[in-house]
Write a protein that holds these residues in place. Structure first.
Motif, PDB file in Angstrom:
ATOM      1  N   LEU A  85       1.838  16.836  46.042  1.00  0.00           N
ATOM      2  CA  LEU A  85       2.331  15.912  45.015  1.00  0.00           C
ATOM      3  C   LEU A  85       3.426  15.025  45.591  1.00  0.00           C
ATOM      4  CD1 LEU A  85       2.514  18.367  41.993  1.00  0.00           C
ATOM      5  CD2 LEU A  85       0.759  16.662  42.466  1.00  0.00           C
ATOM      6  N   PRO A  86       3.483  13.765  45.165  1.00  0.00           N
ATOM      7  CA  PRO A  86       4.500  12.861  45.713  1.00  0.00           C
ATOM      8  C   PRO A  86       5.900  13.239  45.228  1.00  0.00           C
ATOM      9  CG  PRO A  86       3.293  11.796  43.944  1.00  0.00           C
ATOM     10  CD  PRO A  86       2.623  13.119  44.197  1.00  0.00           C
ATOM     11  N   GLN A  87       6.889  12.856  46.015  1.00  0.00           N
ATOM     12  CA  GLN A  87       8.290  13.073  45.649  1.00  0.00           C
ATOM     13  C   GLN A  87       8.667  12.068  44.564  1.00  0.00           C
ATOM     14  OE1 GLN A  87      10.465  15.409  46.745  1.00  0.00           O
ATOM     15  NE2 GLN A  87       8.713  16.318  47.783  1.00  0.00           N
ATOM     16  N   PRO A  88       9.553  12.458  43.651  1.00  0.00           N
ATOM     17  CA  PRO A  88       9.979  11.489  42.632  1.00  0.00           C
ATOM     18  C   PRO A  88      10.752  10.345  43.293  1.00  0.00           C
ATOM     19  CG  PRO A  88      11.266  13.523  42.496  1.00  0.00           C
ATOM     20  CD  PRO A  88      10.187  13.752  43.503  1.00  0.00           C
ATOM     21  N   PRO A  89      10.732   9.168  42.670  1.00  0.00           N
ATOM     22  CA  PRO A  89      11.440   8.032  43.276  1.00  0.00           C
ATOM     23  C   PRO A  89      12.949   8.277  43.316  1.00  0.00           C
ATOM     24  CG  PRO A  89      10.669   7.493  41.066  1.00  0.00           C
ATOM     25  CD  PRO A  89      10.109   8.828  41.411  1.00  0.00           C
ATOM     26  N   ALA A  90      13.576   7.712  44.313  1.00  0.00           N
ATOM     27  CA  ALA A  90      15.028   7.851  44.462  1.00  0.00           C
ATOM     28  C   ALA A  90      15.742   7.086  43.349  1.00  0.00           C
ATOM     29  CB  ALA A  90      15.462   7.310  45.820  1.00  0.00           C
ATOM     30  N   LEU A  91      16.866   7.630  42.897  1.00  0.00           N
ATOM     31  CA  LEU A  91      17.659   6.968  41.862  1.00  0.00           C
ATOM     32  C   LEU A  91      18.428   5.801  42.466  1.00  0.00           C
ATOM     33  CD1 LEU A  91      19.134  10.102  40.065  1.00  0.00           C
ATOM     34  CD2 LEU A  91      17.257   8.653  39.294  1.00  0.00           C
ATOM     35  N   LEU A  92      18.550   4.766  41.678  1.00  0.00           N
ATOM     36  CA  LEU A  92      19.370   3.640  42.106  1.00  0.00           C
ATOM     37  C   LEU A  92      20.836   4.003  41.917  1.00  0.00           C
ATOM     38  CD1 LEU A  92      17.325   0.735  40.476  1.00  0.00           C
ATOM     39  CD2 LEU A  92      17.358   1.420  42.879  1.00  0.00           C
ATOM     40  N   PRO A  93      21.740   3.358  42.637  1.00  0.00           N
ATOM     41  CA  PRO A  93      23.163   3.667  42.477  1.00  0.00           C
ATOM     42  C   PRO A  93      23.597   3.505  41.015  1.00  0.00           C
ATOM     43  CG  PRO A  93      22.834   2.236  44.376  1.00  0.00           C
ATOM     44  CD  PRO A  93      21.511   2.349  43.667  1.00  0.00           C
ATOM     45  N   GLY A  94      24.278   4.517  40.501  1.00  0.00           N
ATOM     46  CA  GLY A  94      24.768   4.490  39.131  1.00  0.00           C
ATOM     47  C   GLY A  94      23.811   5.084  38.125  1.00  0.00           C
ATOM     48  N   GLU A  95      22.560   5.326  38.485  1.00  0.00           N
ATOM     49  CA  GLU A  95      21.596   5.932  37.562  1.00  0.00           C
ATOM     50  C   GLU A  95      21.819   7.434  37.483  1.00  0.00           C
ATOM     51  OE1 GLU A  95      17.500   3.444  37.359  1.00  0.00           O
ATOM     52  OE2 GLU A  95      17.709   4.782  39.061  1.00  0.00           O
ATOM     53  N   LYS A  96      21.455   8.011  36.318  1.00  0.00           N
ATOM     54  CA  LYS A  96      21.580   9.450  36.125  1.00  0.00           C
ATOM     55  C   LYS A  96      20.192  10.079  36.101  1.00  0.00           C
ATOM     56  CE  LYS A  96      25.803   9.775  33.387  1.00  0.00           C
ATOM     57  NZ  LYS A  96      26.335  10.302  32.135  1.00  0.00           N
ATOM     58  N   SER A  97      20.142  11.304  36.605  1.00  0.00           N
ATOM     59  CA  SER A  97      18.884  12.052  36.533  1.00  0.00           C
ATOM     60  C   SER A  97      18.865  12.834  35.222  1.00  0.00           C
ATOM     61  CB  SER A  97      18.780  13.014  37.716  1.00  0.00           C
ATOM     62  OG  SER A  97      19.744  14.034  37.589  1.00  0.00           O
ATOM     63  N   ALA A  98      17.734  13.431  34.906  1.00  0.00           N
ATOM     64  CA  ALA A  98      17.618  14.259  33.702  1.00  0.00           C
ATOM     65  C   ALA A  98      18.597  15.426  33.772  1.00  0.00           C
ATOM     66  CB  ALA A  98      16.189  14.764  33.557  1.00  0.00           C
ATOM     67  N   VAL A  99      18.805  15.970  34.962  1.00  0.00           N
ATOM     68  CA  VAL A  99      19.756  17.077  35.131  1.00  0.00           C
ATOM     69  C   VAL A  99      21.172  16.626  34.770  1.00  0.00           C
ATOM     70  CG1 VAL A  99      20.804  18.629  36.834  1.00  0.00           C
ATOM     71  CG2 VAL A  99      18.344  18.201  36.889  1.00  0.00           C
ATOM     72  N   ASP A 100      21.521  15.417  35.172  1.00  0.00           N
ATOM     73  CA  ASP A 100      22.856  14.886  34.844  1.00  0.00           C
ATOM     74  C   ASP A 100      23.046  14.763  33.333  1.00  0.00           C
ATOM     75  OD1 ASP A 100      23.514  14.650  37.554  1.00  0.00           O
ATOM     76  OD2 ASP A 100      22.659  12.621  37.667  1.00  0.00           O
ATOM     77  N   TYR A 101      22.007  14.265  32.629  1.00  0.00           N
ATOM     78  CA  TYR A 101      22.111  14.126  31.178  1.00  0.00           C
ATOM     79  C   TYR A 101      22.260  15.484  30.501  1.00  0.00           C
ATOM     80  CZ  TYR A 101      21.004   9.152  31.402  1.00  0.00           C
ATOM     81  OH  TYR A 101      21.052   7.813  31.652  1.00  0.00           O
ATOM     82  N   VAL A 102      21.512  16.473  30.935  1.00  0.00           N
ATOM     83  CA  VAL A 102      21.610  17.810  30.349  1.00  0.00           C
ATOM     84  C   VAL A 102      22.990  18.403  30.626  1.00  0.00           C
ATOM     85  CG1 VAL A 102      20.711  20.172  30.453  1.00  0.00           C
ATOM     86  CG2 VAL A 102      19.133  18.250  30.421  1.00  0.00           C
ATOM     87  N   SER A 103      23.495  18.224  31.848  1.00  0.00           N
ATOM     88  CA  SER A 103      24.820  18.731  32.187  1.00  0.00           C
ATOM     89  C   SER A 103      25.896  18.092  31.315  1.00  0.00           C
ATOM     90  CB  SER A 103      25.132  18.466  33.653  1.00  0.00           C
ATOM     91  OG  SER A 103      24.265  19.180  34.484  1.00  0.00           O
ATOM     92  N   ASP A 104      25.771  16.773  31.063  1.00  0.00           N
ATOM     93  CA  ASP A 104      26.731  16.080  30.225  1.00  0.00           C
ATOM     94  C   ASP A 104      26.713  16.630  28.802  1.00  0.00           C
ATOM     95  OD1 ASP A 104      27.462  14.507  32.329  1.00  0.00           O
ATOM     96  OD2 ASP A 104      26.307  12.737  31.675  1.00  0.00           O
ATOM     97  N   GLN A 105      25.532  16.955  28.269  1.00  0.00           N
ATOM     98  CA  GLN A 105      25.414  17.470  26.911  1.00  0.00           C
ATOM     99  C   GLN A 105      25.986  18.884  26.786  1.00  0.00           C
ATOM    100  OE1 GLN A 105      21.318  17.142  25.804  1.00  0.00           O
ATOM    101  NE2 GLN A 105      21.464  14.960  25.347  1.00  0.00           N
ATOM    102  N   ARG A 106      25.973  19.628  27.850  1.00  0.00           N
ATOM    103  CA  ARG A 106      26.473  21.019  27.799  1.00  0.00           C
ATOM    104  C   ARG A 106      27.990  21.114  27.929  1.00  0.00           C
ATOM    105  NH1 ARG A 106      21.864  24.305  31.213  1.00  0.00           N
ATOM    106  NH2 ARG A 106      20.233  24.005  29.679  1.00  0.00           N
TER     107      ARG A 106
END
Length: 107
Positions: A85-106
């Motif tokens: 399976l292909p690797q997910p695309p790299a995040l652009l500078p300043g973008e958040k991953s799904a993990v970052d959003y979940v961490s922020d909510q916790r």
């Protein structure tokens, strides 16, 4: 002797999807048969045409018994884990991953 012809003569896939082979053929091509087991194939070993043993893949840890039974009954098809399976695309500078959003909510 052509390998495919030799395997066709010494091995037989019966209607249930279980491969059948004699002891002599198993001894001479054990690596090939183990590769088949790794791919999910069950092999019945015979002695002069009489089934004496079965070689089966070991189920993965944590697989529910009902799922294993469904695969054995042919109601569910086993497919090995895909590692291509292909690797997910790299995040652009300043973008958040799904993990970052979940961490922020916790927090």
């Amino acid at each position: 002797c052509d390998l495919n012809l030799w395997l066709a003569v010494t091995s037989l896939v019966v209607a249930s999807g279980v491969m059948e082979t004699g002891i002599r053929a198993l001894k001479s091509r054990v690596s090939w048969y183990i590769a088949q087991v790794r791919q999910g194939q069950s092999i019945t070993v015979t002695d002069r045409g009489v089934p004496i043993a079965r070689i089966e893949p070991i189920p993965a840890k944590g697989v529910p018994g009902a799922l294993i039974a469904a695969v054995e009954q042919g109601r569910v098809e086993f497919k090995p884990l895909r590692r291509d399976l292909p690797q997910p695309p790299a995040l652009l500078p300043g973008e958040k991953s799904a993990v970052d959003y979940v961490s922020d909510q916790r927090r």
